[in-house]
Structure formats: structure tokens, C-alpha cells
Write a protein that holds these residues in place. Structure first.
Motif: not given
Length: 49
Positions: A31-49
């Protein structure tokens, strides 16, 4: 109507800081706090070029 969520106390698995989360933490999952959670979250989408 009240939309207050029940908050559960926890300790961040990354920095050790006391925090609260809107779900019941399971002992076998980190379980992560609000400050640490973004470091462990997967990206919601990736840009395709």
C-alpha cells in the motif's frame, strides 16, 4: 445524502509514512501513500507515433 468513504489506516510500503486509504489493505499486497503512489502506478495510456 452523504458520500463519505470509510478510510482505513495504513503504513506506506515505500516510505513508511502513516496514511489512510479508501479500501481495506490486504496484508499480502503493498500500500502506498499519495506521494509514493505515482512512482508505482502503470501509465494509463501510451502515445503511438
Amino acid at each position: 445524502m452523504s458520500y463519505d468513504k470509510k478510510m482505513y489506516p495504513c503504513t506506506c510500503s515505500d516510505c513508511g509514512k502513516a496514511s489512510e486509504v479508501p479500501f481495506e489493505p490486504k496484508p499480502d499486497r503493498p500500500v502506498y501513500c499519495r506521494e509514493c503512489l505515482p512512482k508505482h502506478s502503470k501509465p494509463r495510456f501510451q502515445k503511438r507515433y
